[in-house]
Motif scaffolding. Structure first.
Motif, PDB file in Angstrom:
ATOM      1  N   HIS A 187      -0.451   7.987 -11.811  1.00  0.00           N
ATOM      2  CA  HIS A 187      -0.600   9.394 -12.573  1.00  0.00           C
ATOM      3  C   HIS A 187      -2.152   9.689 -12.799  1.00  0.00           C
ATOM      4  O   HIS A 187      -2.705   9.125 -13.187  1.00  0.00           O
ATOM      5  CB  HIS A 187      -0.135   9.251 -14.264  1.00  0.00           C
ATOM      6  N   ALA A 188      -2.347  11.117 -12.398  1.00  0.00           N
ATOM      7  CA  ALA A 188      -3.631  11.692 -12.515  1.00  0.00           C
ATOM      8  C   ALA A 188      -4.077  11.705 -14.068  1.00  0.00           C
ATOM      9  O   ALA A 188      -5.193  11.728 -14.216  1.00  0.00           O
ATOM     10  CB  ALA A 188      -3.619  12.977 -11.663  1.00  0.00           C
ATOM     11  N   ASP A 189      -3.060  12.080 -14.782  1.00  0.00           N
ATOM     12  CA  ASP A 189      -3.469  12.549 -16.335  1.00  0.00           C
ATOM     13  C   ASP A 189      -2.746  11.333 -17.056  1.00  0.00           C
ATOM     14  O   ASP A 189      -1.690  11.249 -17.140  1.00  0.00           O
ATOM     15  CB  ASP A 189      -3.020  13.794 -16.467  1.00  0.00           C
ATOM     16  N   ILE A 190      -3.518  10.772 -17.920  1.00  0.00           N
ATOM     17  CA  ILE A 190      -2.941   9.912 -18.951  1.00  0.00           C
ATOM     18  C   ILE A 190      -1.922  10.239 -19.917  1.00  0.00           C
ATOM     19  O   ILE A 190      -0.999  10.003 -20.212  1.00  0.00           O
ATOM     20  CB  ILE A 190      -3.640   8.944 -19.817  1.00  0.00           C
ATOM     21  N   SER A 191      -1.980  11.656 -19.804  1.00  0.00           N
ATOM     22  CA  SER A 191      -0.780  12.501 -20.967  1.00  0.00           C
ATOM     23  C   SER A 191       0.265  12.302 -20.302  1.00  0.00           C
ATOM     24  O   SER A 191       1.368  12.285 -21.172  1.00  0.00           O
ATOM     25  CB  SER A 191      -1.334  13.684 -21.168  1.00  0.00           C
ATOM     26  N   THR A 192       0.449  12.261 -18.973  1.00  0.00           N
ATOM     27  CA  THR A 192       1.934  12.070 -18.412  1.00  0.00           C
ATOM     28  C   THR A 192       2.518  10.459 -18.504  1.00  0.00           C
ATOM     29  O   THR A 192       3.727  10.425 -18.808  1.00  0.00           O
ATOM     30  CB  THR A 192       1.617  12.163 -16.631  1.00  0.00           C
ATOM     31  N   THR A 193       1.582   9.803 -18.729  1.00  0.00           N
ATOM     32  CA  THR A 193       1.833   8.177 -19.114  1.00  0.00           C
ATOM     33  C   THR A 193       2.295   8.005 -20.459  1.00  0.00           C
ATOM     34  O   THR A 193       3.114   7.465 -20.766  1.00  0.00           O
ATOM     35  CB  THR A 193       0.818   7.394 -18.517  1.00  0.00           C
ATOM     36  N   GLY A 226       1.411  -3.260 -23.615  1.00  0.00           N
ATOM     37  CA  GLY A 226       0.563  -2.387 -24.513  1.00  0.00           C
ATOM     38  C   GLY A 226      -0.747  -1.466 -23.586  1.00  0.00           C
ATOM     39  O   GLY A 226      -1.198  -0.945 -24.389  1.00  0.00           O
ATOM     40  N   ASP A 227      -0.779  -1.745 -22.321  1.00  0.00           N
ATOM     41  CA  ASP A 227      -1.692  -1.254 -21.732  1.00  0.00           C
ATOM     42  C   ASP A 227      -1.616  -0.109 -21.127  1.00  0.00           C
ATOM     43  O   ASP A 227      -1.196  -0.028 -19.992  1.00  0.00           O
ATOM     44  CB  ASP A 227      -2.158  -2.457 -20.584  1.00  0.00           C
ATOM     45  N   LEU A 228      -1.576   1.106 -21.796  1.00  0.00           N
ATOM     46  CA  LEU A 228      -1.547   2.427 -21.348  1.00  0.00           C
ATOM     47  C   LEU A 228      -2.423   2.864 -19.882  1.00  0.00           C
ATOM     48  O   LEU A 228      -1.751   3.327 -19.061  1.00  0.00           O
ATOM     49  CB  LEU A 228      -1.800   3.535 -22.385  1.00  0.00           C
ATOM     50  N   ARG A 229      -3.438   2.312 -20.024  1.00  0.00           N
ATOM     51  CA  ARG A 229      -4.436   2.622 -18.822  1.00  0.00           C
ATOM     52  C   ARG A 229      -3.823   1.855 -17.589  1.00  0.00           C
ATOM     53  O   ARG A 229      -3.685   2.682 -16.460  1.00  0.00           O
ATOM     54  CB  ARG A 229      -5.781   2.408 -19.107  1.00  0.00           C
ATOM     55  N   ALA A 230      -3.470   0.731 -17.603  1.00  0.00           N
ATOM     56  CA  ALA A 230      -2.878  -0.129 -16.375  1.00  0.00           C
ATOM     57  C   ALA A 230      -1.676   0.446 -16.056  1.00  0.00           C
ATOM     58  O   ALA A 230      -1.567   0.642 -14.790  1.00  0.00           O
ATOM     59  CB  ALA A 230      -2.721  -1.441 -16.844  1.00  0.00           C
ATOM     60  N   VAL A 231      -0.891   0.937 -16.834  1.00  0.00           N
ATOM     61  CA  VAL A 231       0.732   1.568 -16.292  1.00  0.00           C
ATOM     62  C   VAL A 231       0.222   2.900 -15.977  1.00  0.00           C
ATOM     63  O   VAL A 231       0.840   3.125 -14.838  1.00  0.00           O
ATOM     64  CB  VAL A 231       1.781   2.060 -17.869  1.00  0.00           C
ATOM     65  N   GLN A 232      -0.797   3.633 -16.308  1.00  0.00           N
ATOM     66  CA  GLN A 232      -1.284   4.810 -15.555  1.00  0.00           C
ATOM     67  C   GLN A 232      -1.565   4.652 -13.914  1.00  0.00           C
ATOM     68  O   GLN A 232      -1.156   5.539 -13.255  1.00  0.00           O
ATOM     69  CB  GLN A 232      -2.499   5.519 -16.469  1.00  0.00           C
ATOM     70  N   ARG A 239       0.849  -1.264   0.253  1.00  0.00           N
ATOM     71  CA  ARG A 239       0.140  -0.023  -0.037  1.00  0.00           C
ATOM     72  C   ARG A 239       0.850   1.311  -0.011  1.00  0.00           C
ATOM     73  O   ARG A 239       1.734   1.461   0.982  1.00  0.00           O
ATOM     74  CB  ARG A 239      -0.845   0.109   1.198  1.00  0.00           C
ATOM     75  N   VAL A 240       0.740   2.046  -1.061  1.00  0.00           N
ATOM     76  CA  VAL A 240       1.586   3.191  -1.114  1.00  0.00           C
ATOM     77  C   VAL A 240       0.764   4.423  -1.096  1.00  0.00           C
ATOM     78  O   VAL A 240      -0.459   4.839  -1.831  1.00  0.00           O
ATOM     79  CB  VAL A 240       1.954   3.247  -2.714  1.00  0.00           C
ATOM     80  N   LEU A 241       1.339   5.425  -0.386  1.00  0.00           N
ATOM     81  CA  LEU A 241       0.518   6.909  -0.295  1.00  0.00           C
ATOM     82  C   LEU A 241       1.395   7.695  -1.276  1.00  0.00           C
ATOM     83  O   LEU A 241       2.546   8.186  -1.054  1.00  0.00           O
ATOM     84  CB  LEU A 241       0.906   7.455   1.313  1.00  0.00           C
ATOM     85  N   GLY A 242       0.603   8.059  -2.304  1.00  0.00           N
ATOM     86  CA  GLY A 242       1.158   8.919  -3.618  1.00  0.00           C
ATOM     87  C   GLY A 242       1.089  10.409  -3.240  1.00  0.00           C
ATOM     88  O   GLY A 242       0.503  10.842  -2.231  1.00  0.00           O
ATOM     89  N   LYS A 243       1.177  10.994  -4.569  1.00  0.00           N
ATOM     90  CA  LYS A 243       0.885  12.414  -4.719  1.00  0.00           C
ATOM     91  C   LYS A 243      -0.535  12.798  -4.337  1.00  0.00           C
ATOM     92  O   LYS A 243      -1.584  12.034  -4.515  1.00  0.00           O
ATOM     93  CB  LYS A 243       1.381  12.983  -5.829  1.00  0.00           C
TER      94      LYS A 243
END
Length: 315
Positions: free
Chosen positions: A271-277, A260-266, A172-176
């Protein structure tokens, strides 16, 4: 360089003196201002202009375009524009000009630098290296966990023992922004964590909950993790400087390359915004292009200077 008329030189000298005596800027800062304004003034001199008021917004935009053609990046051009804006504010105060042409001119955006990543073979080599002492056992556990789960440095050092769930195989991680996410932990990372926790008991003070500890039994600082990873790279034969974000970038790139799964990596990265990913899709393409060039005997991609008929492109 063309000789400057006094009508351009004298206001610039007064501006630099204003920065030095009234604004108390350092000599180094004053030199930068002077260079930026002189670079602006030279094309005015060459065009036969004798007053700063002869520069309009169109002339300034041409100057910005020339700076860009000369190879200056967006940040450097923004600094030039800041100097020019400040200079014309001074000239307005002195009633040398009627307006400030730099108010509505913006620097071109700087292209985003792609994050550097390590290849899979190098990371395997580094993480498979045998630790030499108790602290290196801790270090390998940290590095395995960053690469296994894509943690940020702050997330790593903020972990407590209670954040690990060995039964579920996650952390369990506490992120931004105070957002919590649950991340899977790979088998080799769990093994490294088990090795560390057996040693951790000997270092931990009464009631200390931090997962990763210094030799003094306190929570490890971000700076210490950076220093230890750099040391690990030197001792274990890395071919580039190691830092925690390199491991996180490598996690993201390797996950995207395989799935190839961009949403999963996000979601995994938090990342709050997929454009960052999406920056990692560019990394993935670069890898695929290199493999393509290296592997296909008759499909080498054209170089930018080659024409379609195989000859040199016309200028």
């Amino acid at each position: 360089m063309s000789e400057w008329p006094e009508s351009l030189d004298e206001p610039l000298n007064r501006f630099i003196e204003h920065l030095r005596s009234e604004r108390r800027h350092s000599p180094h800062t004053c030199v930068h201002y002077q260079r930026d304004i002189e670079r602006l003034g030279q094309p005015l001199v060459e065009a036969g202009c004798s007053r700063w008021s002869e520069l309009d917004v169109h002339g300034l935009r041409r100057h910005v375009a020339n700076l860009s053609r000369e190879g200056l990046g967006g940040r450097s051009i923004a600094r030039h524009l800041s100097s020019i804006r400040r200079f014309y504010e001074f000239l307005l105060r002195e009633r040398e000009v009627r307006d400030n042409p730099a108010l509505d001119v913006r620097a071109p955006k700087s292209g985003k630098k792609l994050p550097r990543v390590a290849d899979v073979d190098q990371l395997n080599h580094l993480l498979n290296a045998a630790p030499d002492d108790a602290l290196e056992i801790r270090d390998r556990a940290m590095f395995e966990l960053i690469y296994s789960s894509g943690l940020r440095l702050a997330e790593l050092v903020g972990l407590d023992l209670t954040d690990l769930d060995a039964r579920a195989g996650d952390v369990r991680v506490l992120g931004k922004g105070g957002k919590t996410r649950i991340l899977p932990v790979g088998r080799q990372a769990w093994q490294a964590l088990d090795d560390w926790q057996r040693i951790r008991r000997e270092l931990a003070g009464e009631g200390e909950q931090a997962l990763f500890l210094s030799r003094n039994g306190n929570r490890l600082s971000p700076r210490s993790v950076q220093a230890r990873l750099h040391r690990w790279g030197l001792h274990k034969g890395a071919d580039q400087r190691l830092h925690p974000h390199l491991f996180r970038h490598s996690f993201a790139s390797h996950m995207l390359e395989s799935s190839g799964d961009l949403r999963a990596v996000q979601e995994l990265l938090g990342h709050a915004d997929i454009s960052t990913t999406q920056v990692y899709t560019h990394l993935d393409y670069q890898h695929l292009a290199r493999v393509y060039d290296r592997s296909h005997p008759r499909a080498k991609r054209r170089k930018s200077g080659d024409s379609l008929d195989g000859g040199q492109a016309e200028p």
